[in-house]
Design a protein around this motif. Structure first.
Motif, PDB file in Angstrom:
ATOM      1  N   PRO A 156      51.281   8.757  51.737  1.00  0.00           N
ATOM      2  CA  PRO A 156      52.514   8.148  52.284  1.00  0.00           C
ATOM      3  C   PRO A 156      53.546   7.787  51.201  1.00  0.00           C
ATOM      4  N   ARG A 157      53.049   7.502  49.989  1.00  0.00           N
ATOM      5  CA  ARG A 157      53.963   7.112  48.903  1.00  0.00           C
ATOM      6  C   ARG A 157      54.772   8.302  48.376  1.00  0.00           C
ATOM      7  N   CYS A 158      54.430   9.510  48.847  1.00  0.00           N
ATOM      8  CA  CYS A 158      55.140  10.717  48.384  1.00  0.00           C
ATOM      9  C   CYS A 158      56.296  11.099  49.302  1.00  0.00           C
ATOM     10  N   MET A 159      56.484  10.357  50.379  1.00  0.00           N
ATOM     11  CA  MET A 159      57.380  10.830  51.444  1.00  0.00           C
ATOM     12  C   MET A 159      58.861  10.527  51.226  1.00  0.00           C
ATOM     13  N   GLU A 160      59.187   9.805  50.160  1.00  0.00           N
ATOM     14  CA  GLU A 160      60.604   9.499  49.914  1.00  0.00           C
ATOM     15  C   GLU A 160      61.007   9.921  48.512  1.00  0.00           C
ATOM     16  N   GLY A 161      62.197  10.497  48.399  1.00  0.00           N
ATOM     17  CA  GLY A 161      62.752  10.843  47.086  1.00  0.00           C
ATOM     18  C   GLY A 161      62.107  12.063  46.458  1.00  0.00           C
ATOM     19  N   ARG A 162      62.191  12.127  45.125  1.00  0.00           N
ATOM     20  CA  ARG A 162      61.697  13.277  44.353  1.00  0.00           C
ATOM     21  C   ARG A 162      60.352  12.887  43.741  1.00  0.00           C
ATOM     22  N   VAL A 163      59.298  13.601  44.136  1.00  0.00           N
ATOM     23  CA  VAL A 163      57.935  13.167  43.774  1.00  0.00           C
ATOM     24  C   VAL A 163      57.027  14.338  43.388  1.00  0.00           C
ATOM     25  N   MET A 164      56.294  14.166  42.278  1.00  0.00           N
ATOM     26  CA  MET A 164      55.149  15.034  42.018  1.00  0.00           C
ATOM     27  C   MET A 164      53.951  14.337  42.659  1.00  0.00           C
ATOM     28  N   CYS A 165      53.468  14.917  43.763  1.00  0.00           N
ATOM     29  CA  CYS A 165      52.431  14.304  44.590  1.00  0.00           C
ATOM     30  C   CYS A 165      51.096  14.980  44.231  1.00  0.00           C
ATOM     31  N   ILE A 166      50.207  14.251  43.541  1.00  0.00           N
ATOM     32  CA  ILE A 166      49.030  14.863  42.920  1.00  0.00           C
ATOM     33  C   ILE A 166      47.745  14.344  43.558  1.00  0.00           C
ATOM     34  N   SER A 167      47.038  15.243  44.258  1.00  0.00           N
ATOM     35  CA  SER A 167      45.803  14.863  44.956  1.00  0.00           C
ATOM     36  C   SER A 167      44.581  15.239  44.133  1.00  0.00           C
ATOM     37  N   LYS A 168      43.742  14.231  43.854  1.00  0.00           N
ATOM     38  CA  LYS A 168      42.493  14.504  43.128  1.00  0.00           C
ATOM     39  C   LYS A 168      41.475  15.175  44.048  1.00  0.00           C
ATOM     40  N   GLU A 169      41.573  14.917  45.338  1.00  0.00           N
ATOM     41  CA  GLU A 169      40.580  15.506  46.243  1.00  0.00           C
ATOM     42  C   GLU A 169      40.795  17.005  46.426  1.00  0.00           C
ATOM     43  N   SER A 170      42.033  17.427  46.698  1.00  0.00           N
ATOM     44  CA  SER A 170      42.275  18.867  46.889  1.00  0.00           C
ATOM     45  C   SER A 170      42.625  19.567  45.569  1.00  0.00           C
ATOM     46  N   ARG A 171      42.779  18.771  44.494  1.00  0.00           N
ATOM     47  CA  ARG A 171      43.125  19.295  43.164  1.00  0.00           C
ATOM     48  C   ARG A 171      44.391  20.136  43.220  1.00  0.00           C
TER      49      ARG A 171
END
Length: 206
Positions: A87-102
């Motif tokens: 949810p913290r990736c949903m606003e603005g310009r973000v590199m959204c990095i998931s450790k689970e899906s790598r």
């Protein structure tokens, strides 16, 4: 096996669940929310107690319903499928990095612009989780601590950065970083490097 485990047996479990169409992401060896949901779904469909954890009865049923995974099924060479964004990736310009899906998803105003495979630090040098900002960028950088090349480095937490790794490109998930977020697709990262600005948000999460 249960949520939080990180073993080769979990990798086999995930590969078998993928064969059975209960999981769509590549095996990682880490038992997180997606694996828990897949196990729960398998248990429900097979009249087992739907706990989301793998007991002996569940494991036997999964083994009898699937075949022994091949090396490619356990460690697929193909790109990982990105998680649903934090949810913290949903606003603005973000590199959204998931450790689970790598995966790293470059997002602008809630829309995914591009995704790429990533790997993280080992247990001894873990990649920090949380919300950060890009502090500075360097197209040609060499680590001052480890003396290894870090092309297209985008620093977000002290010495931790998103950067290209020739080792990741060559060895895949057989290795680990010293805490940085490694990318193996140089072309994709080069394009991302050109788009990311100092101050853009970085979210690292499970």
């Amino acid at each position: 096996m249960a949520n939080g485990d990180d073993t080769e047996q979990v990798r086999e479990l995930q590969a078998r669940l993928k064969q059975l169409k209960f999981m769509s992401v590549a095996p990682t060896g880490f038992y997180g929310t997606k694996t828990t949901a897949a196990v729960k779904s398998f248990q429900s469909k097979n009249s087992l107690n739907a706990t989301g954890s793998v007991d002996e009865a569940t494991w036997k049923k999964i083994q009898s319903s699937s075949k022994k995974p091949t090396a490619d099924e356990l460690r697929p060479p193909t790109e990982n499928e990105a998680d649903a964004p934090d949810p913290r990736c949903m606003e603005g310009r973000v590199m959204c990095i998931s450790k689970e899906s790598r995966t790293l998803a470059w997002m602008i105003d809630g829309k995914v612009v591009s995704t790429m495979d990533v790997r993280f630090g080992s247990e001894n040098t873990p990649t920090r989780e949380g919300v950060f900002n890009v502090g500075w960028k360097a197209k040609d950088w060499t680590s001052t601590i480890y003396h290894t090349p870090m092309p297209y480095a985008m620093f977000f937490s002290g010495g931790q950065a998103v950067h290209y790794s020739a080792d990741f490109a060559a060895r895949g998930y057989a290795g680990a970083s010293h805490g940085c977020v490694n990318v193996r697709d140089k072309k994709k990262l080069s394009a991302l490097f050109d788009q990311v600005q100092v101050g853009d948000k970085v979210v690292v999460y499970w």
